[in-house]
Every structure is written in C-alpha cells, then in structure tokens.
Write a protein that holds these residues in place. Structure first.
Motif, PDB file in Angstrom:
ATOM      1  N   ILE A  57       0.839  -1.211   0.000  1.00 59.02           N
ATOM      2  CA  ILE A  57       0.000   0.000   0.000  1.00 59.02           C
ATOM      3  C   ILE A  57       0.867   1.252   0.000  1.00 59.02           C
ATOM      4  O   ILE A  57       0.587   2.221  -0.720  1.00 59.02           O
ATOM      5  N   LEU A  58       1.926   1.236   0.795  1.00 57.42           N
ATOM      6  CA  LEU A  58       2.816   2.399   0.848  1.00 57.42           C
ATOM      7  C   LEU A  58       3.514   2.620  -0.493  1.00 57.42           C
ATOM      8  O   LEU A  58       3.674   3.775  -0.940  1.00 57.42           O
ATOM      9  N   LEU A  59       3.916   1.546  -1.159  1.00 58.04           N
ATOM     10  CA  LEU A  59       4.536   1.688  -2.479  1.00 58.04           C
ATOM     11  C   LEU A  59       3.547   2.231  -3.496  1.00 58.04           C
ATOM     12  O   LEU A  59       3.908   3.048  -4.356  1.00 58.04           O
ATOM     13  N   CYS A  60       2.293   1.787  -3.404  1.00 58.85           N
ATOM     14  CA  CYS A  60       1.252   2.343  -4.282  1.00 58.85           C
ATOM     15  C   CYS A  60       1.075   3.839  -4.022  1.00 58.85           C
ATOM     16  O   CYS A  60       0.902   4.632  -4.962  1.00 58.85           O
ATOM     17  N   ILE A 172      -8.471  21.797   0.097  1.00 58.84           N
ATOM     18  CA  ILE A 172      -7.897  20.729  -0.720  1.00 58.84           C
ATOM     19  C   ILE A 172      -7.484  19.539   0.147  1.00 58.84           C
ATOM     20  O   ILE A 172      -7.678  18.375  -0.219  1.00 58.84           O
ATOM     21  N   THR A 173      -6.907  19.830   1.309  1.00 59.45           N
ATOM     22  CA  THR A 173      -6.355  18.765   2.158  1.00 59.45           C
ATOM     23  C   THR A 173      -7.336  18.258   3.211  1.00 59.45           C
ATOM     24  O   THR A 173      -6.977  17.387   4.005  1.00 59.45           O
ATOM     25  N   LYS A 174      -8.560  18.778   3.227  1.00 58.14           N
ATOM     26  CA  LYS A 174      -9.534  18.354   4.232  1.00 58.14           C
ATOM     27  C   LYS A 174      -9.959  16.902   3.982  1.00 58.14           C
ATOM     28  O   LYS A 174     -10.384  16.566   2.878  1.00 58.14           O
ATOM     29  N   PRO A 175      -9.879  16.018   4.994  1.00 56.64           N
ATOM     30  CA  PRO A 175     -10.298  14.627   4.794  1.00 56.64           C
ATOM     31  C   PRO A 175     -11.795  14.538   4.489  1.00 56.64           C
ATOM     32  O   PRO A 175     -12.602  15.260   5.064  1.00 56.64           O
ATOM     33  N   SER A 176     -12.134  13.645   3.585  1.00 59.92           N
ATOM     34  CA  SER A 176     -13.537  13.443   3.236  1.00 59.92           C
ATOM     35  C   SER A 176     -14.203  12.504   4.239  1.00 59.92           C
ATOM     36  O   SER A 176     -13.543  11.915   5.106  1.00 59.92           O
ATOM     37  N   LEU A 177     -15.508  12.357   4.100  1.00 55.82           N
ATOM     38  CA  LEU A 177     -16.242  11.458   4.988  1.00 55.82           C
ATOM     39  C   LEU A 177     -15.760  10.023   4.832  1.00 55.82           C
ATOM     40  O   LEU A 177     -15.688   9.272   5.812  1.00 55.82           O
ATOM     41  N   ASN A 178     -15.410   9.622   3.617  1.00 59.24           N
ATOM     42  CA  ASN A 178     -14.913   8.260   3.409  1.00 59.24           C
ATOM     43  C   ASN A 178     -13.615   8.021   4.170  1.00 59.24           C
ATOM     44  O   ASN A 178     -13.411   6.947   4.755  1.00 59.24           O
ATOM     45  N   VAL A 179     -12.727   9.013   4.185  1.00 54.60           N
ATOM     46  CA  VAL A 179     -11.469   8.886   4.931  1.00 54.60           C
ATOM     47  C   VAL A 179     -11.755   8.759   6.419  1.00 54.60           C
ATOM     48  O   VAL A 179     -11.137   7.937   7.117  1.00 54.60           O
ATOM     49  N   VAL A 180     -12.696   9.536   6.929  1.00 55.08           N
ATOM     50  CA  VAL A 180     -13.054   9.473   8.345  1.00 55.08           C
ATOM     51  C   VAL A 180     -13.599   8.093   8.699  1.00 55.08           C
ATOM     52  O   VAL A 180     -13.226   7.496   9.722  1.00 55.08           O
ATOM     53  N   VAL A 181     -14.476   7.554   7.852  1.00 58.31           N
ATOM     54  CA  VAL A 181     -15.066   6.239   8.116  1.00 58.31           C
ATOM     55  C   VAL A 181     -14.000   5.150   8.094  1.00 58.31           C
ATOM     56  O   VAL A 181     -13.980   4.264   8.960  1.00 58.31           O
ATOM     57  N   ILE A 182     -13.098   5.202   7.124  1.00 57.60           N
ATOM     58  CA  ILE A 182     -12.038   4.191   7.047  1.00 57.60           C
ATOM     59  C   ILE A 182     -11.085   4.321   8.230  1.00 57.60           C
ATOM     60  O   ILE A 182     -10.601   3.318   8.772  1.00 57.60           O
ATOM     61  N   ALA A 183     -10.813   5.560   8.668  1.00 56.47           N
ATOM     62  CA  ALA A 183      -9.966   5.760   9.850  1.00 56.47           C
ATOM     63  C   ALA A 183     -10.627   5.187  11.098  1.00 56.47           C
ATOM     64  O   ALA A 183      -9.967   4.561  11.943  1.00 56.47           O
ATOM     65  N   LEU A 184     -11.933   5.377  11.241  1.00 55.28           N
ATOM     66  CA  LEU A 184     -12.662   4.771  12.359  1.00 55.28           C
ATOM     67  C   LEU A 184     -12.628   3.247  12.267  1.00 55.28           C
ATOM     68  O   LEU A 184     -12.517   2.555  13.288  1.00 55.28           O
ATOM     69  N   MET A 262      -1.629  -1.700   8.626  1.00 54.54           N
ATOM     70  CA  MET A 262      -2.037  -1.787   7.225  1.00 54.54           C
ATOM     71  C   MET A 262      -3.169  -0.813   6.924  1.00 54.54           C
ATOM     72  O   MET A 262      -3.155  -0.105   5.911  1.00 54.54           O
ATOM     73  N   LEU A 263      -4.165  -0.763   7.817  1.00 55.94           N
ATOM     74  CA  LEU A 263      -5.303   0.131   7.614  1.00 55.94           C
ATOM     75  C   LEU A 263      -4.889   1.593   7.746  1.00 55.94           C
ATOM     76  O   LEU A 263      -5.402   2.458   7.021  1.00 55.94           O
ATOM     77  N   TYR A 264      -3.965   1.892   8.658  1.00 55.11           N
ATOM     78  CA  TYR A 264      -3.452   3.258   8.764  1.00 55.11           C
ATOM     79  C   TYR A 264      -2.769   3.674   7.457  1.00 55.11           C
ATOM     80  O   TYR A 264      -2.928   4.814   6.987  1.00 55.11           O
ATOM     81  N   ALA A 265      -1.976   2.765   6.895  1.00 56.66           N
ATOM     82  CA  ALA A 265      -1.324   3.061   5.616  1.00 56.66           C
ATOM     83  C   ALA A 265      -2.362   3.311   4.530  1.00 56.66           C
ATOM     84  O   ALA A 265      -2.211   4.228   3.709  1.00 56.66           O
ATOM     85  N   PHE A 266      -3.438   2.529   4.539  1.00 52.18           N
ATOM     86  CA  PHE A 266      -4.501   2.697   3.554  1.00 52.18           C
ATOM     87  C   PHE A 266      -5.181   4.058   3.729  1.00 52.18           C
ATOM     88  O   PHE A 266      -5.461   4.754   2.744  1.00 52.18           O
ATOM     89  N   VAL A 267      -5.448   4.432   4.966  1.00 52.83           N
ATOM     90  CA  VAL A 267      -6.066   5.739   5.248  1.00 52.83           C
ATOM     91  C   VAL A 267      -5.190   6.870   4.724  1.00 52.83           C
ATOM     92  O   VAL A 267      -5.674   7.797   4.050  1.00 52.83           O
ATOM     93  N   VAL A 269      -2.797   6.830   2.407  1.00 51.55           N
ATOM     94  CA  VAL A 269      -2.681   6.838   0.949  1.00 51.55           C
ATOM     95  C   VAL A 269      -3.975   7.337   0.308  1.00 51.55           C
ATOM     96  O   VAL A 269      -3.944   8.114  -0.659  1.00 51.55           O
ATOM     97  N   VAL A 270      -5.118   6.922   0.843  1.00 51.97           N
ATOM     98  CA  VAL A 270      -6.398   7.399   0.315  1.00 51.97           C
ATOM     99  C   VAL A 270      -6.517   8.905   0.484  1.00 51.97           C
ATOM    100  O   VAL A 270      -6.962   9.625  -0.427  1.00 51.97           O
ATOM    101  N   TRP A 271      -6.120   9.406   1.638  1.00 50.96           N
ATOM    102  CA  TRP A 271      -6.162  10.852   1.870  1.00 50.96           C
ATOM    103  C   TRP A 271      -5.254  11.589   0.887  1.00 50.96           C
ATOM    104  O   TRP A 271      -5.645  12.623   0.327  1.00 50.96           O
ATOM    105  N   CYS A 272      -4.053  11.064   0.660  1.00 50.68           N
ATOM    106  CA  CYS A 272      -3.148  11.681  -0.311  1.00 50.68           C
ATOM    107  C   CYS A 272      -3.759  11.677  -1.705  1.00 50.68           C
ATOM    108  O   CYS A 272      -3.671  12.676  -2.441  1.00 50.68           O
TER     109      CYS A 272
END
Length: 287
Positions: A57-60, A172-184, A262-267, A269-272
């Motif tokens: 995920i980090l490489l992606c 631009i950098t504000k996390p979306s609702l999807n990012v918040v849900v995945i972080a939870l 793993m999930l933190y890395a996904f959060v 990368v999705v935010w980026c």
C-alpha cells in the motif's frame, strides 16, 4: 464535511471492501473453525502477510505521488507546497518500505505470537507505554487528523475561506467522509474487552467518542451519499459487531496491531489520493 462521489471514491470503496472481506474471513475462521483456528495469528506475525500488504500500500502511495508530480507538471499546475508534500510522500514512503524490508526477518512461531506465551509480563504502565510509544503516537495522529478534526469542523460549521490561499489549501487537504469512516474502521480494530493495559481503554474511549461524533454529523447534516458511501458505513457497523464477537481473538496477541498498521497506511494513501485528485480537478487556485 467533504463528500466525494466520484470515480476515485468508487475505486477506494472497492479496495476498502476487499480489505474488509479479507479481515472478516480471517477473524471468523479463527473464531469458529477448528481447522483454521490459528490462521489469523499466522498472518499477523512479523514480516507476515499484513506487513507485506502494508508495504504494498505504501509503495502504491509513492507511485500515486509520483504520478501526481508528472501530471501536475504536464498541465503546469504545480503549487509549491503541494509539490513539496507530494515529493516528500514519494520519497518518504519508499524509505519506510526499504527500512522495513532491511530488517532481518526472524522465524516466529505461533506460540511466540500468542500473548499468553510472550506478551503477558509484569511491566508497569509507563514501561508498556514506552514499549508501544510508536503505535500510540501513530494512533494519536490518526485520531486527531483523520477523525476528530474533520468531524469537529463539520459539527461547528467551520468552513475555510477558499478565496484565500490558506483557506484553499485547507479545503484541498480536508479529509472526506470516506477517509473518516475508514480511519474509524482502522481504530475499531482492537479488543473491546480483555485489555491488558490502561492506555488500551483510552484507545477504546477515543473510538467511542469518534463514532458518537460521526453519528452527530450524519444526523445533523443530511449528506447525499451514494451507494459506496453507505456501504462504507455498513462495513464499519459490521466490523464493530464482528470485533465485539471476536475480541478474545485480538486479545490473544498484541500483534493484532499489524492489521491497524495496514489500515493506517490505507487511510494515509487514500487521503493523499484525494488531496492530489482535488488539486488536479480544482478549477481555480487563489493567489
């Protein structure tokens, strides 16, 4: 709260569903199958499958940052701060993966993973906190930046002035609702009972506070979510029920945190990806 109903959110939701399904299969197999009762512990070992997925995920994410730099340069839309951010992400994520891969993998038996064999000792609370300082610090960052800040801003109706450069950058950098849900979802991956350390209860309290804030935001503000937005919320609810059932599995080993890494890395990368996509598609940048 920013809602993204675009092709990027669809791709993210599909990937999120794949990770969700894999985690559910592992937990249910370990909980209810005698044959596969140790399969979860096999994959959370050091340099196991979840460590591999984290690095992948980090490489992606590094590849996405590199792609952003190329596309933004092609269209001559490079902001100095976002350029530096994307360059730092590209190099930093590769460094993390290389550093992780350079560590000498050791053969780790299942009995070494189980808390009953290796993790229960007589450390004081402060000693335990020091031993787990990096995972605690990382969790604090996730809670603060990807859960509490965007939810509190949504509840208090704090909206940046996009006519100014600082406000535009915040938008631009504000996390979306999807990012918040995945972080939870990531933070919810913890035993709800049979905890061995005092700070674990703080972790649980922060999770409950985050879920309450999310419910307040969803009730007060009528968001027009698409199918994928609702599916992410459903997966979060299913995970909470599942963890309540399988908490004894997670409590059996402190290395369940491999899944959260793993999930933190996904959060992240999705935010980026959302930040870079938002920058590329933003119509006008204030001076």
């Amino acid at each position: 709260m920013k809602i993204n109903n675009n092709i990027l959110s669809t791709i993210v939701s599909c990937l999120f569903f794949a990770l969700f399904s894999w985690i559910v299969i592992l937990l249910l197999s370990s909980k209810f199958s005698d044959t596969f009762s140790y399969i979860f512990f096999v994959f959370i070992r050091d340099h196991g499958l979840f460590a591999f997925l984290t690095n992948a995920i980090l490489l992606c994410g590094s590849g996405v940052a590199l792609g952003f730099l190329i596309i933004a340069s092609w269209y001559n839309k490079l902001d100095v701060w976002l350029y530096a951010f994307a360059l730092g992400v590209c190099i930093g994520l590769v460094y993390i993966v290389v550093f992780s891969a350079s560590e000498n993998p050791t053969s780790q038996e299942i009995t070494d993973v189980l808390l009953i064999e290796s993790s229960i000792d007589h450390r004081s609370v402060m000693e335990s906190i020091w031993d787990y300082r990096w995972r605690i610090l990382l969790s604090i960052v996730v809670y603060a930046c990807f859960i509490f800040m965007p939810l509190v801003f949504a509840i208090t109706h704090l909206v940046p002035n996009t006519k100014t450069y600082a406000g535009w950058l915040l938008e631009i950098t504000k996390p979306s609702l999807n990012v918040v849900v995945i972080a939870l979802f990531a933070c919810a991956f913890q035993p709800f009972y049979l905890k061995t350390n005092a700070y674990d209860y703080i972790d649980l309290a922060l999770l409950i506070a985050g879920i309450i804030l999310l419910c307040i935001v969803l009730v007060r503000q009528k968001y027009e979510l698409n199918f994928y937005g609702y599916s992410n919320l459903v997966m979060l609810g299913i995970e909470i029920v599942l963890i309540a059932i399988c908490s004894n599995i997670l409590a059996s080993s402190d290395q369940y945190f491999s899944v959260r890494y793993m999930l933190y890395a996904f959060v992240f990368v999705v935010w980026c990806m959302e930040c870079m996509y938002g920058y590329i598609t933003y119509e006008e940048q204030p001076k």
